[in-house]
Design a protein around this motif. Structure first.
Motif, short mmCIF file in Angstrom:
data_model
loop_
_atom_site.label_atom_id
_atom_site.label_comp_id
_atom_site.label_asym_id
_atom_site.label_seq_id
_atom_site.Cartn_x
_atom_site.Cartn_y
_atom_site.Cartn_z
N SER A 151 0.83 -1.22 0.00
CA SER A 151 0.00 0.00 0.00
C SER A 151 0.86 1.25 0.00
CB SER A 151 -0.94 0.00 1.21
OG SER A 151 -1.84 -1.08 1.13
N GLU A 152 1.90 1.27 0.82
CA GLU A 152 2.80 2.42 0.87
C GLU A 152 3.55 2.58 -0.45
OE1 GLU A 152 5.24 1.77 4.31
OE2 GLU A 152 3.52 1.89 5.67
N ALA A 153 4.02 1.47 -1.00
CA ALA A 153 4.75 1.53 -2.26
C ALA A 153 3.85 2.02 -3.39
CB ALA A 153 5.32 0.15 -2.59
N LEU A 154 2.59 1.61 -3.37
CA LEU A 154 1.66 2.00 -4.42
C LEU A 154 1.52 3.52 -4.50
CD1 LEU A 154 -0.30 1.12 -6.63
CD2 LEU A 154 -2.08 0.95 -4.86
N VAL A 155 1.53 4.18 -3.36
CA VAL A 155 1.43 5.64 -3.35
C VAL A 155 2.60 6.23 -4.15
CG1 VAL A 155 1.52 7.70 -1.88
CG2 VAL A 155 0.15 5.71 -1.18
N THR A 156 3.79 5.75 -3.87
CA THR A 156 4.99 6.22 -4.58
C THR A 156 4.92 5.87 -6.06
OG1 THR A 156 6.32 5.98 -2.59
CG2 THR A 156 7.51 6.02 -4.69
N PHE A 157 4.50 4.67 -6.37
CA PHE A 157 4.50 4.23 -7.76
C PHE A 157 3.42 4.90 -8.59
CE2 PHE A 157 6.53 0.16 -5.97
CZ PHE A 157 7.75 0.80 -5.86
N LYS A 158 2.36 5.37 -7.96
CA LYS A 158 1.37 6.17 -8.68
C LYS A 158 1.96 7.54 -9.04
CE LYS A 158 -2.98 4.07 -7.39
NZ LYS A 158 -4.34 4.31 -6.88
N VAL A 159 2.80 8.07 -8.17
CA VAL A 159 3.51 9.31 -8.50
C VAL A 159 4.43 9.06 -9.70
CG1 VAL A 159 5.20 11.01 -7.67
CG2 VAL A 159 3.34 10.25 -6.16
N HIS A 160 5.10 7.92 -9.71
CA HIS A 160 5.96 7.57 -10.85
C HIS A 160 5.14 7.53 -12.15
CE1 HIS A 160 9.00 5.18 -8.17
NE2 HIS A 160 9.02 6.49 -7.94
N GLU A 161 3.95 6.95 -12.07
CA GLU A 161 3.09 6.86 -13.25
C GLU A 161 2.77 8.25 -13.78
OE1 GLU A 161 -1.43 5.41 -14.31
OE2 GLU A 161 -0.36 4.31 -12.75
N GLY A 162 2.42 9.17 -12.89
CA GLY A 162 2.14 10.54 -13.31
C GLY A 162 3.36 11.22 -13.90
N HIS A 163 4.51 10.98 -13.29
CA HIS A 163 5.77 11.55 -13.78
C HIS A 163 6.09 10.99 -15.17
CE1 HIS A 163 10.26 12.52 -12.70
NE2 HIS A 163 9.92 12.99 -13.88
N ALA A 164 5.88 9.70 -15.35
CA ALA A 164 6.14 9.08 -16.65
C ALA A 164 5.20 9.65 -17.71
CB ALA A 164 5.98 7.56 -16.57
N GLU A 165 3.96 9.87 -17.35
CA GLU A 165 3.00 10.45 -18.30
C GLU A 165 3.45 11.84 -18.73
OE1 GLU A 165 -1.82 10.97 -18.81
OE2 GLU A 165 -0.99 10.61 -16.82
N MET A 166 3.90 12.65 -17.78
CA MET A 166 4.40 13.99 -18.12
C MET A 166 5.65 13.90 -18.98
SD MET A 166 3.69 16.33 -14.71
CE MET A 166 4.86 15.43 -13.72
#
Length: 174
Positions: A151-166
């Motif tokens: 759950s904690e890692a998912l929060v970070t990895f969702k930020v990665h997803e947004g960063h990758a999209e940008m």
């Protein structure tokens, strides 16, 4: 882009088949698959740092190295504390094979072509892995510390997803 979606589709299809067949992954298989996904992203990041000259791509790769290594270190510490051995499985093997194919493709590229394929892969990879962790792994896990780590890692990895999209948009990949 086609290879990205093919790899993601294979992993997602395999996961869906496993769930439909009633072959639920146990905590040790989930832990191994999550760790494997992190290790694969670390390998992608090392390749990006070796090949790319783009400042944004390199910064993203550094972030991947830092964050995925931290989560994987926490996972190893948890596994050690619980005195268990993660179990290899069909999904983790499919991820490894898909990543080997993607790395071969990436190694044949340079310049903007590399940067675009790397960025698109990171976006697709995070989308698939995040969805799998959120919708399949977290609900299925029975060991509370593993559920918390995911759950904690998912929060970070969702930020990665947004960063990758940008990053994909910024690179103006066709």
């Amino acid at each position: 882009m086609k290879t990205l979606f093919l790899s993601a589709a294979i992993a997602t299809s395999l996961l869906a088949q496993t769930v439909q067949a009633g072959e639920k992954m146990n905590d040790l298989e989930i832990a191994h698959t999550a760790y494997t996904a992190g290790q694969l992203d670390i390998r992608y990041a090392h390749l990006a740092l070796a090949v790319s000259e783009n400042t944004e791509v390199r910064a993203f790769a550094e972030t991947m190295l830092r964050d995925h290594a931290a989560v994987n270190t926490a996972a190893v510490n948890l596994i050690t504390k619980l005195n268990v051995t993660p179990q290899d499985n069909d999904l983790s093997r499919a991820l490894v094979q898909g990543a080997a194919d993607k790395r071969a493709e990436l190694m044949s590229l340079s310049g903007k072509a590399f940067d675009c394929v790397y960025a698109q892969n990171e976006l697709g990879y995070h989308q698939v892995v995040n969805k799998t962790v959120e919708e399949s792994f977290i609900p299925a896990v029975t060991v509370e510390p593993l559920k918390e780590l995911l759950s904690e890692a998912l929060v970070t990895f969702k930020v990665h997803e947004g960063h990758a999209e940008m990053m994909v948009k910024g690179l103006q990949c066709a």
